[in-house]
Scaffold this motif. Structure first.
Motif, mmCIF file in Angstrom:
data_model
loop_
_atom_site.group_PDB
_atom_site.id
_atom_site.type_symbol
_atom_site.label_atom_id
_atom_site.label_comp_id
_atom_site.label_asym_id
_atom_site.label_seq_id
_atom_site.Cartn_x
_atom_site.Cartn_y
_atom_site.Cartn_z
ATOM 1 N N ARG A 1 1.971 -13.158 0.653
ATOM 2 C CA ARG A 1 0.998 -12.079 0.491
ATOM 3 C C ARG A 1 0.090 -11.994 1.716
ATOM 4 N NH1 ARG A 1 -1.582 -12.623 -4.916
ATOM 5 N NH2 ARG A 1 0.436 -11.797 -5.568
ATOM 6 N N GLY A 2 -0.238 -13.140 2.279
ATOM 7 C CA GLY A 2 -1.020 -13.142 3.515
ATOM 8 C C GLY A 2 -0.316 -12.406 4.634
ATOM 9 N N LEU A 3 1.007 -12.561 4.714
ATOM 10 C CA LEU A 3 1.786 -11.830 5.720
ATOM 11 C C LEU A 3 1.667 -10.325 5.499
ATOM 12 C CD1 LEU A 3 5.098 -13.952 5.669
ATOM 13 C CD2 LEU A 3 3.216 -14.127 7.311
ATOM 14 N N VAL A 4 1.783 -9.900 4.237
ATOM 15 C CA VAL A 4 1.693 -8.467 3.916
ATOM 16 C C VAL A 4 0.311 -7.929 4.274
ATOM 17 C CG1 VAL A 4 1.713 -6.782 2.042
ATOM 18 C CG2 VAL A 4 3.461 -8.573 2.113
ATOM 19 N N ILE A 5 -0.730 -8.694 3.984
ATOM 20 C CA ILE A 5 -2.095 -8.252 4.263
ATOM 21 C C ILE A 5 -2.289 -8.002 5.759
ATOM 22 C CG2 ILE A 5 -4.497 -9.051 4.303
ATOM 23 C CD1 ILE A 5 -3.890 -10.384 1.566
ATOM 24 N N SER A 6 -1.813 -8.930 6.581
ATOM 25 C CA SER A 6 -1.960 -8.730 8.023
ATOM 26 C C SER A 6 -1.063 -7.606 8.528
ATOM 27 C CB SER A 6 -1.671 -10.034 8.778
ATOM 28 O OG SER A 6 -2.788 -10.904 8.713
ATOM 29 N N MET A 7 0.082 -7.409 7.899
ATOM 30 C CA MET A 7 0.920 -6.263 8.264
ATOM 31 C C MET A 7 0.161 -4.961 8.057
ATOM 32 S SD MET A 7 2.717 -3.592 6.677
ATOM 33 C CE MET A 7 3.271 -4.087 5.049
ATOM 34 N N ILE A 8 -0.579 -4.844 6.945
ATOM 35 C CA ILE A 8 -1.341 -3.626 6.663
ATOM 36 C C ILE A 8 -2.344 -3.356 7.777
ATOM 37 C CG2 ILE A 8 -3.062 -2.621 5.102
ATOM 38 C CD1 ILE A 8 -1.591 -4.108 2.800
ATOM 39 N N LEU A 9 -3.067 -4.400 8.202
ATOM 40 C CA LEU A 9 -4.027 -4.235 9.291
ATOM 41 C C LEU A 9 -3.311 -3.892 10.589
ATOM 42 C CD1 LEU A 9 -6.779 -4.345 10.606
ATOM 43 C CD2 LEU A 9 -6.612 -6.854 10.642
ATOM 44 N N ALA A 10 -2.226 -4.588 10.878
ATOM 45 C CA ALA A 10 -1.485 -4.333 12.117
ATOM 46 C C ALA A 10 -0.965 -2.908 12.178
ATOM 47 C CB ALA A 10 -0.323 -5.319 12.240
ATOM 48 N N GLU A 11 -0.479 -2.398 11.051
ATOM 49 C CA GLU A 11 0.030 -1.028 11.024
ATOM 50 C C GLU A 11 -1.102 -0.013 11.162
ATOM 51 O OE1 GLU A 11 3.633 -0.042 10.804
ATOM 52 O OE2 GLU A 11 3.214 -1.942 11.808
ATOM 53 N N GLY A 12 -2.288 -0.349 10.652
ATOM 54 C CA GLY A 12 -3.443 0.510 10.868
ATOM 55 C C GLY A 12 -3.823 0.567 12.344
ATOM 56 N N ILE A 13 -3.790 -0.588 13.005
ATOM 57 C CA ILE A 13 -4.070 -0.651 14.449
ATOM 58 C C ILE A 13 -3.043 0.170 15.220
ATOM 59 C CG2 ILE A 13 -4.079 -2.187 16.459
ATOM 60 C CD1 ILE A 13 -5.206 -4.386 14.566
ATOM 61 N N ARG A 14 -1.777 -0.022 14.867
ATOM 62 C CA ARG A 14 -0.692 0.678 15.558
ATOM 63 C C ARG A 14 -0.819 2.200 15.391
ATOM 64 N NH1 ARG A 14 3.685 -2.227 16.756
ATOM 65 N NH2 ARG A 14 3.309 -3.590 14.958
ATOM 66 N N ALA A 15 -1.122 2.633 14.162
ATOM 67 C CA ALA A 15 -1.268 4.066 13.909
ATOM 68 C C ALA A 15 -2.410 4.655 14.730
ATOM 69 C CB ALA A 15 -1.505 4.315 12.416
ATOM 70 N N ALA A 16 -3.517 3.913 14.834
ATOM 71 C CA ALA A 16 -4.663 4.392 15.605
ATOM 72 C C ALA A 16 -4.328 4.465 17.094
ATOM 73 C CB ALA A 16 -5.861 3.480 15.371
ATOM 74 N N GLN A 17 -3.647 3.464 17.611
ATOM 75 C CA GLN A 17 -3.253 3.483 19.029
ATOM 76 C C GLN A 17 -2.372 4.692 19.336
ATOM 77 O OE1 GLN A 17 -1.372 -0.369 19.354
ATOM 78 N NE2 GLN A 17 -3.186 -1.321 20.254
#
Length: 430
Positions: A310-326
């Motif tokens: 679940r920790g992996l999924v949580i960081s994926m959500i943040l990473a994908e938010g960063i990627r979308a913003a970039q």
């Protein structure tokens, strides 16, 4: 195509000498204190995901992620101190406690920094019009309560005339589902029996389980955390409560808690918006770039558990938010405001999960300006005596009912905290 554009933009930055340094995404961790046993695997999973991105990919969009931890011990006071300490450079805050989340919620309107509270916090934060800076992606506590009650009905029939004990931590987290549970009890005609567990009673719940023995509820639904879960599961076995009628929220699906009772815990269930897929390509990449390189604090047993994954999924959500913003703004070193846009425009499809090597680890979901949760749904997990197994197809909450409750509660919060800024440009469809 957009991902190619991001890579091109990162390359252009390097070519011009404007090298991005890092993105600071601190985590208000709790590796100590009464909830450390559950915090550690979650924090390890979160940290390992960003270590993988930094080591394998050079970060996101050419910039590495500084995933610093500020230790709170799950204390609200320490959590607020960590927020104040880290907010100046941070693009996000991750409070990791409903109590801390409620304290920093009004601050983020002034500081303009997104709160990322995956699967926890104040359920009405789903209303992005009112809570512009808060995200409880991918499911809220009201979603979880809805899925549990729906599953019970699907499996056992009508809830009318039944008695449901709600065993919960006497803490903002534990009380969070009560408005939804009370509304459903009135609608469905079942008796709701709230049974609070104080912080000092987590490991000794004899009084609560004496009440359960006396009241003989048809079902026990547990909103527990940390040592409370292990204490409740142990007491349930000791008092011979039928484990097949014992349900928990996703934070009550820690393998280590069930390992304490082993076979005697078989039949216990917990709703979850994540699931370990040990055959996923992501796991192999983690072993190669992070675990075998000695860059992780985890171990082989923990890696197989629900919480680490679940920790992996949580960081994926943040990473994908960063990627979308970039991708949207053409900048590697995004601002908190730009990250807010990224978190509001997530499209986590089956195809994207496959690209990430995370097929089956979280249901697909999307967010919007109006919907800061995504309401991904989840699966019912059951302890088979050795591990948790999926025992349901993809379950979904009653989104229409929950949406109405969210909007009402969000407006009440805004009114009671007036003047409260509202995003008038954010409409229901946006």
């Amino acid at each position: 195509m957009k991902r190619l554009t991001t890579l091109a933009a990162a390359a252009a930055l390097l070519a011009t000498g404007a090298v991005a340094q890092e993105l600071y995404a601190p985590n208000l961790a709790y590796r100590t204190g009464p909830f450390a046993a559950t915090g550690i695997p979650l924090m390890n999973g979160q940290a390992d995901y960003f270590t993988l991105l930094n080591e394998r990919d050079g970060g996101i969009g050419g910039v590495k992620i500084n995933f610093d931890e500020c230790e709170t011990g799950y204390s609200t006071e320490q959590g607020v101190e960590c927020y104040e300490k880290t907010k100046a450079r941070a693009i996000v805050t991750q409070p990791w406690s409903t109590g801390i989340t409620l304290q920093v919620l009004p601050k983020t309107n002034v500081d303009e920094i997104p709160i990322l509270a995956p699967g926890y916090g104040f359920s009405p934060m789903a209303d992005g019009r009112v809570f512009q800076w808060a995200f409880n992606i991918p499911s809220s506590y009201w979603d979880g309560a809805s899925m549990i009650l729906n599953y019970i009905e699907q499996e056992d029939g009508d809830l009318e005339g039944k008695k449901v004990a709600f065993l919960h931590l006497d803490h903002p987290f534990g009380k969070e589902p009560l408005p939804f549970m009370e509304a459903k009890a009135e609608e469905k005609g079942f008796e709701l029996l709230p049974i609070p567990v104080g912080l000092k009673e987590m490991q000794n719940q004899s009084a609560q389980w004496l009440q359960i023995r006396r009241e003989r509820p048809d079902y026990v639904v547990m909103w527990g955390w940390g040592a409370m879960n292990a204490g409740a599961i142990t007491e349930a076995v000791k008092t011979r409560y039928p484990m097949e009628n014992f349900y928990g929220v996703w934070w009550a699906s820690h393998d280590a808690d069930l390992n304490l009772v082993g076979e005697d815990g078989a039949g216990y269930k917990a709703i979850s918006w994540s699931y370990p897929n040990l055959e996923a390509p992501l796991i192999a990449d983690l072993k190669e770039h992070v675990i075998d390189a000695g860059l992780s604090q985890t171990n082989e047993e923990e890696m197989q558990g629900v919480f680490y994954n679940r920790g992996l999924v949580i960081s994926m959500i943040l990473a994908e938010g960063i990627r979308a913003a970039q991708e949207e703004f053409g900048e590697a070193e995004i601002t908190p405001t730009q990250l807010r846009w990224g978190l509001e425009n997530l499209e986590i499809t089956d195809a994207r999960l496959e690209e990430l090597g995370m097929t089956g680890m979280v249901p697909p979901f999307s967010t919007s300006c109006a919907d800061h949760t995504g309401h991904s749904g989840g699966w019912m997990l059951e302890w088979d005596g050795e591990q948790f197994q999926k025992v349901s197809d993809h379950l979904m909450p009653e989104t229409e009912v929950i949406s109405a409750l969210e909007k009402q509660a969000a407006q009440e919060y805004a009114d009671s905290n007036a003047p409260w800024p509202v995003n008038e440009e954010c409409n229901v469809g946006g």
